[in-house]
Design an enzyme around this catalytic site. Structure first.
Site, PDB file in Angstrom:
ATOM      1  N   ASP A  77       0.876  -1.161   0.000  1.00 49.85           N
ATOM      2  CA  ASP A  77       0.000   0.000   0.000  1.00 49.85           C
ATOM      3  C   ASP A  77       0.912   1.210   0.000  1.00 49.85           C
ATOM      4  O   ASP A  77       1.926   1.237   0.703  1.00 49.85           O
ATOM      5  CB  ASP A  77      -0.924   0.002   1.219  1.00 49.85           C
ATOM      6  CG  ASP A  77      -2.044   1.010   1.007  1.00 49.85           C
ATOM      7  OD1 ASP A  77      -2.657   1.006  -0.080  1.00 49.85           O
ATOM      8  OD2 ASP A  77      -2.303   1.826   1.916  1.00 49.85           O
ATOM      9  N   ASP A 163       3.522  11.333  -9.665  1.00 55.35           N
ATOM     10  CA  ASP A 163       4.926  11.468 -10.086  1.00 55.35           C
ATOM     11  C   ASP A 163       5.272  12.856 -10.651  1.00 55.35           C
ATOM     12  O   ASP A 163       6.354  13.376 -10.349  1.00 55.35           O
ATOM     13  CB  ASP A 163       5.285  10.385 -11.123  1.00 55.35           C
ATOM     14  CG  ASP A 163       5.640   9.064 -10.463  1.00 55.35           C
ATOM     15  OD1 ASP A 163       6.212   9.101  -9.358  1.00 55.35           O
ATOM     16  OD2 ASP A 163       5.337   8.007 -11.038  1.00 55.35           O
TER      17      ASP A 163
HETATM   18  P1  IMP Z   1      -1.521   1.853  -4.426  1.00 54.92           P
HETATM   19  O1  IMP Z   1      -0.734   1.538  -3.227  1.00 54.92           O
HETATM   20  O2  IMP Z   1      -0.976   1.238  -5.665  1.00 54.92           O
HETATM   21  O3  IMP Z   1      -2.988   1.607  -4.221  1.00 54.92           O
HETATM   22  O4  IMP Z   1      -1.345   3.411  -4.701  1.00 54.92           O
HETATM   23  C1  IMP Z   1      -2.100   4.378  -4.059  1.00 54.92           C
HETATM   24  C2  IMP Z   1      -1.965   5.675  -4.753  1.00 54.92           C
HETATM   25  O5  IMP Z   1      -0.785   6.322  -4.284  1.00 54.92           O
HETATM   26  C3  IMP Z   1      -1.809   5.620  -6.229  1.00 54.92           C
HETATM   27  O6  IMP Z   1      -3.052   5.560  -6.865  1.00 54.92           O
HETATM   28  C4  IMP Z   1      -1.115   6.934  -6.505  1.00 54.92           C
HETATM   29  O7  IMP Z   1      -2.049   7.961  -6.443  1.00 54.92           O
HETATM   30  C5  IMP Z   1      -0.218   7.082  -5.310  1.00 54.92           C
HETATM   31  N1  IMP Z   1       1.125   6.539  -5.595  1.00 54.92           N
HETATM   32  C6  IMP Z   1       1.704   5.473  -4.988  1.00 54.92           C
HETATM   33  N2  IMP Z   1       2.937   5.254  -5.475  1.00 54.92           N
HETATM   34  C7  IMP Z   1       3.141   6.209  -6.417  1.00 54.92           C
HETATM   35  C8  IMP Z   1       4.225   6.470  -7.285  1.00 54.92           C
HETATM   36  O8  IMP Z   1       5.264   5.784  -7.319  1.00 54.92           O
HETATM   37  N3  IMP Z   1       4.063   7.511  -8.106  1.00 54.92           N
HETATM   38  C9  IMP Z   1       2.949   8.261  -8.127  1.00 54.92           C
HETATM   39  N4  IMP Z   1       1.902   8.051  -7.359  1.00 54.92           N
HETATM   40  C10 IMP Z   1       1.989   7.029  -6.492  1.00 54.92           C
END
Ligand code: IMP
Length: 389
Positions: A77, A163
């Site tokens: 997460d 990003d």
């Molecule tokens: P998840 O953990 O994949 O559900 O990510 C949750 C949210 O965090 C994503 O939808 C992005 O909005 C943000 N996020 C997490 N990691 C990144 C990253 O490496 N780059 C940009 N946004 C990120």
């Protein structure tokens, strides 16, 4: 070892394949196993959410007969935490301004909220928590942080999500201006994954040692979910009258742990505990000609508990050797006996617990002692010291 990663995201899967390739025989996504079950992610922190996902998928696989003994279910997460916004959007990163809102709009909104804010005050970071849920009930976490500053303008086409607005002064670029390989080297997810790789290697080495020494691991997770009270006793030395009374007085409890030196009356104790009570015994220094395990790892609530009589670790002199062994085996709790003295203390980050003796107590009041371990709704343990009479 098979790693099942709870994601639909191809990029994440490619990254984990690259980092873990030499330690796992097989790395598959849950989709590749034909699993479309999505656990509800309603935790308040990244680690709660990653654990909800990993454990949720593990239990789903178990219920559907798809779980192998050597499986590790991994979930992550992650999100963006902006200092000036008190850590928001944080665990709500995907849901910030609504799931369907484009990242162009979300990114513009964050920049707007920071208008007039300058320098260090624009600090922000991505966080990633990875949870590995083992088929045998153990759960491990690692965390990675990717620090930067909120840019004045979005820039870059690579990556995804936030990003384009995380500016990295050391590169003079935003995260979206790095290519994937560059980003993975320094990103929150890359760091957490590499840390998880190290952790899995050390757990595997410990498991090999356990295997070599023929120390069985106690069964766990399915049972651990229903355990609310555990009767913890030690050093009964065949004087079972007090123990039989305690069993009657303390009912109901779902688990009984005896930490050694029962001296052959285990089946009598098991019978008194009654059907449906899971009983664990380990070998004490006075348990001769026994087939009891020397040590066990048992899951109670959300803790892995290392069970050992303790004499092999010199607990009479110093509990830290036992604590270090427990920690090396992924346990946050070490339960032991042998000293005939009740004890409860956190040593080297491990909660060390001794219920004392129900036959020959050696502490100053010379009362027979035992403990009740209570498990709350969040799986946390509390220890209640009790007297036999
Ligand atoms: P998840 O953990 O994949 O559900 O990510 C949750 C949210 O965090 C994503 O939808 C992005 O909005 C943000 N996020 C997490 N990691 C990144 C990253 O490496 N780059 C940009 N946004 C990120």
């Amino acid at each position: 070892m098979r790693i099942i990663f709870a994601t639909h995201n191809r990029n994440k899967l490619a990254e984990i394949r690259k980092i873990m390739e030499d330690i796992a025989a097989e790395i598959v996504s849950k989709a590749e196993l034909g699993v479309d079950f999505e656990p509800v992610e309603d935790g308040q922190s990244f680690s709660e959410n990653s654990e909800l996902k990993a454990v949720g998928i593990r239990e789903y696989l178990r219920e559907h007969g798809l779980l192998r003994q050597d499986d590790i279910i991994m979930a992550d997460d992650s999100g963006l935490c902006v200092d000036y916004m008190d850590g928001e959007p944080g665990v709500y990163s995907a849901r910030f301004m609504g799931e369907d809102t484009s990242y162009e709009v979300k990114n513009r909104e964050i920049i707007r909220r920071l208008s007039g804010v300058e320098g260090e005050a624009r600090a922000a970071h991505f966080t990633c928590d990875i949870c590995a849920a083992f088929a045998d009930g153990r759960v491990f976490h690692t965390e990675g942080i990717f620090p930067g500053f909120i840019a004045n303008e979005p820039a870059g086409e690579n990556g995804f999500g936030y990003d384009p607005i995380l500016y990295l002064p050391a590169y003079g670029k935003t995260s979206a201006e790095l290519d994937m390989e560059e980003k993975n080297k320094i990103s929150h997810r890359g760091k957490a994954l590499r840390e998880m790789r190290r952790l899995l290697q050390s757990v595997r080495e410990t498991d090999w040692k356990l295997e070599k020494r023929k120390i069985p691991n106690g069964e766990s997770s399915a049972d651990s979910n229903r355990v609310r009270r555990v009767l913890l006793v030690s050093d009964s030395h065949r004087k079972d009258d007090a123990l039989l009374e305690i069993i009657t007085k303390e009912r109901p409890f779902e688990m009984l742990i005896h930490l050694g030196d029962a001296e052959g009356t285990e089946s009598q104790i098991r019978k008194a505990a009654g059907e449906g009570v899971r009983c664990y015994f380990v070998e004490g220094n006075n348990d001769f000609f026994t087939s009891l395990p020397k040590e066990l790892i048992v899951r109670i609530g959300k803790e892995n508990c290392f069970l050992s009589h303790g004499h092999r670790y010199g607990v009479g002199m110093d509990v830290s050797f036992l604590a270090d062994e427990a920690r090396a085996r992924g346990c946050g709790v070490a339960m032991f006996g042998h000293t005939h003295r009740p004890y409860l203390k956190t040593v080297n980050e491990v909660v060390c617990v001794n219920p004392g003796s129900i036959s020959y107590p050696r502490q100053s009041d010379h009362k027979l002692t035992y403990m009740i371990v209570e498990v709350d709704g969040d799986g946390r343990l509390s220890y209640i010291q009790k007297y036999a009479n």
